[in-house]
Design a protein around this motif. Structure first.
Motif, PDB file in Angstrom:
ATOM      1  N   SER A  42       6.392   2.189  -2.347  1.00  0.00           N
ATOM      2  CA  SER A  42       6.959   2.003  -1.006  1.00  0.00           C
ATOM      3  C   SER A  42       8.190   2.886  -0.816  1.00  0.00           C
ATOM      4  O   SER A  42       8.809   2.863   0.245  1.00  0.00           O
ATOM      5  CB  SER A  42       7.371   0.531  -0.801  1.00  0.00           C
ATOM      6  OG  SER A  42       6.255  -0.321  -0.750  1.00  0.00           O
ATOM      7  N   ASP A  44      10.387   6.219  -0.256  1.00  0.00           N
ATOM      8  CA  ASP A  44      10.158   7.498   0.424  1.00  0.00           C
ATOM      9  C   ASP A  44      11.343   8.468   0.387  1.00  0.00           C
ATOM     10  O   ASP A  44      11.307   9.508   1.043  1.00  0.00           O
ATOM     11  CB  ASP A  44       9.743   7.257   1.876  1.00  0.00           C
ATOM     12  CG  ASP A  44      10.862   6.651   2.714  1.00  0.00           C
ATOM     13  OD1 ASP A  44      11.922   6.304   2.156  1.00  0.00           O
ATOM     14  OD2 ASP A  44      10.675   6.520   3.945  1.00  0.00           O
ATOM     15  N   LYS A  52      11.866  13.789   1.737  1.00  0.00           N
ATOM     16  CA  LYS A  52      11.016  12.607   1.613  1.00  0.00           C
ATOM     17  C   LYS A  52      10.075  12.722   0.412  1.00  0.00           C
ATOM     18  O   LYS A  52       9.744  13.815  -0.041  1.00  0.00           O
ATOM     19  CB  LYS A  52      10.201  12.408   2.884  1.00  0.00           C
ATOM     20  CG  LYS A  52      11.039  12.052   4.112  1.00  0.00           C
ATOM     21  CD  LYS A  52      11.726  10.712   3.926  1.00  0.00           C
ATOM     22  CE  LYS A  52      12.474  10.304   5.181  1.00  0.00           C
ATOM     23  NZ  LYS A  52      13.153   8.980   5.022  1.00  0.00           N
ATOM     24  N   GLY A  54       6.972   9.904  -1.829  1.00  0.00           N
ATOM     25  CA  GLY A  54       6.021   8.815  -1.641  1.00  0.00           C
ATOM     26  C   GLY A  54       4.930   8.929  -2.688  1.00  0.00           C
ATOM     27  O   GLY A  54       5.198   9.328  -3.823  1.00  0.00           O
ATOM     28  N   LYS A  83       2.860   0.024   5.631  1.00  0.00           N
ATOM     29  CA  LYS A  83       2.568   1.446   5.479  1.00  0.00           C
ATOM     30  C   LYS A  83       3.187   2.029   4.216  1.00  0.00           C
ATOM     31  O   LYS A  83       4.396   1.942   4.007  1.00  0.00           O
ATOM     32  CB  LYS A  83       3.076   2.212   6.706  1.00  0.00           C
ATOM     33  CG  LYS A  83       2.651   3.672   6.722  1.00  0.00           C
ATOM     34  CD  LYS A  83       3.059   4.329   8.028  1.00  0.00           C
ATOM     35  CE  LYS A  83       2.585   5.784   8.083  1.00  0.00           C
ATOM     36  NZ  LYS A  83       2.934   6.409   9.390  1.00  0.00           N
ATOM     37  N   PRO A  85       4.288   5.268   2.062  1.00  0.00           N
ATOM     38  CA  PRO A  85       4.680   6.632   2.401  1.00  0.00           C
ATOM     39  C   PRO A  85       3.917   7.686   1.602  1.00  0.00           C
ATOM     40  O   PRO A  85       3.700   7.532   0.401  1.00  0.00           O
ATOM     41  CB  PRO A  85       6.169   6.669   2.048  1.00  0.00           C
ATOM     42  CG  PRO A  85       6.293   5.683   0.926  1.00  0.00           C
ATOM     43  CD  PRO A  85       5.314   4.591   1.243  1.00  0.00           C
ATOM     44  N   ASN A 114      -1.930   2.211   5.860  1.00  0.00           N
ATOM     45  CA  ASN A 114      -0.930   1.731   6.828  1.00  0.00           C
ATOM     46  C   ASN A 114      -0.745   0.219   6.798  1.00  0.00           C
ATOM     47  O   ASN A 114       0.193  -0.305   7.402  1.00  0.00           O
ATOM     48  CB  ASN A 114      -1.322   2.160   8.243  1.00  0.00           C
ATOM     49  CG  ASN A 114      -1.216   3.661   8.438  1.00  0.00           C
ATOM     50  OD1 ASN A 114      -0.440   4.334   7.770  1.00  0.00           O
ATOM     51  ND2 ASN A 114      -2.013   4.190   9.352  1.00  0.00           N
TER      52      ASN A 114
END
Length: 258
Positions: A42, A44, A52, A54, A83, A85, A114
């Motif tokens: 989770s 990111d 970023k 993920g 969701k 990432p 998602n």
């Protein structure tokens, strides 16, 4: 008229019998269907870089379709639920494979990403195996998650396959075996190499290096040349070195389910 009633009754009984048998067959098929849990990050944020991170799409997509096409039922969970990432780098043209292209056109799979299940709601007894895709995100959240650690330890206690690819073997950092020792101690393992981390210029960004932590915990670490396929199986533990190894990890996992 009585004769007609008898025929109707006979047909009704035949239909009921057929439906009952179909229900039994469906129940048996559902019972026989293998169930694999996928655990995604989770997290990111790529350290303090402002970039970023993920999970890596290929490391999810290749195993997902490999197992899905074999009839495996897959549930996807993450620490926060909702969701999960995707690492932006894994969306780059150079990172695309047949599996990622399939994912990009698969609305059902995207919906699963998602709407992941919250990890704390998961019970190991409901699944036959667990698989952790990589990406840098897991090094921050799943490696420190007490829920994830306990879940892996329970899968191991139940003698079920536990599989990890690329950075995901790093989530084993604090996982213990039945003796209270590091889970990877004395086990043959692999994972994202120090030289691969250097190649992507994130050695000083990640909280720890996967290769180093596996060795420090007593793992018998092996590797192939950068970006080559390398998968290691030791008992119920399956580890893959990098994104290129993700499909073979899934194949090895499926064989372990037979």
């Amino acid at each position: 008229m009585k004769f007609k009633h008898i025929i109707v009754l006979a047909l009704s009984l035949s239909t009921l019998t057929a439906n009952s048998q179909n229900n039994k067959n469906n129940d048996q098929q559902n019972k026989d269907q293998k169930k694999v849990l996928f655990v995604l990050t989770s997290h990111d944020e790529l350290g303090d870089t402002g970039e970023k991170t993920g999970f890596w799409v290929e490391e999810f997509a290749a195993p997902y379709y490999n197992l899905l096409d074999k009839g495996v039922k897959i549930t996807i969970a993450s620490p926060k639920g909702g969701k999960a990432p995707i690492d932006p780098r894994s969306k780059a043209d150079a990172s695309q494979t047949e599996a990622t292209k399939r994912y990009n056109n698969d609305k059902a799979a995207q919906n699963l990403i998602n709407t992941t299940v919250k990890l704390e709601s998961i019970k190991a007894e409901d699944f036959d195996a667990v698989f952790y895709p990589g990406g840098h995100g897991p090094l921050w959240d799943l490696a420190e998650s007490k829920t994830s650690i306990a879940l892996i330890e329970t899968f191991n206690e139940q003698k079920k396959p536990v599989a990890f690819v690329c950075h995901a073997p790093g989530v084993l950092k604090d996982v213990k075996n039945e003796k209270g020792e590091p889970f990877v101690k004395g086990k043959n393992v692999t994972g994202f190499t120090n030289t691969e981390e250097e190649a992507v210029q994130l050695t000083k960004v990640v909280p720890f290096l996967v290769e180093d932590i596996l060795k420090e915990n007593g793992g018998i670490y092996t590797k192939a040349a950068n970006w080559n396929v390398h998968v290691v199986k030791d008992g119920n533990l399956i580890t893959g070195q990098n994104p290129a190894s993700s499909n073979k990890v899934a194949e090895t996992l499926f064989e372990s389910l037979k």
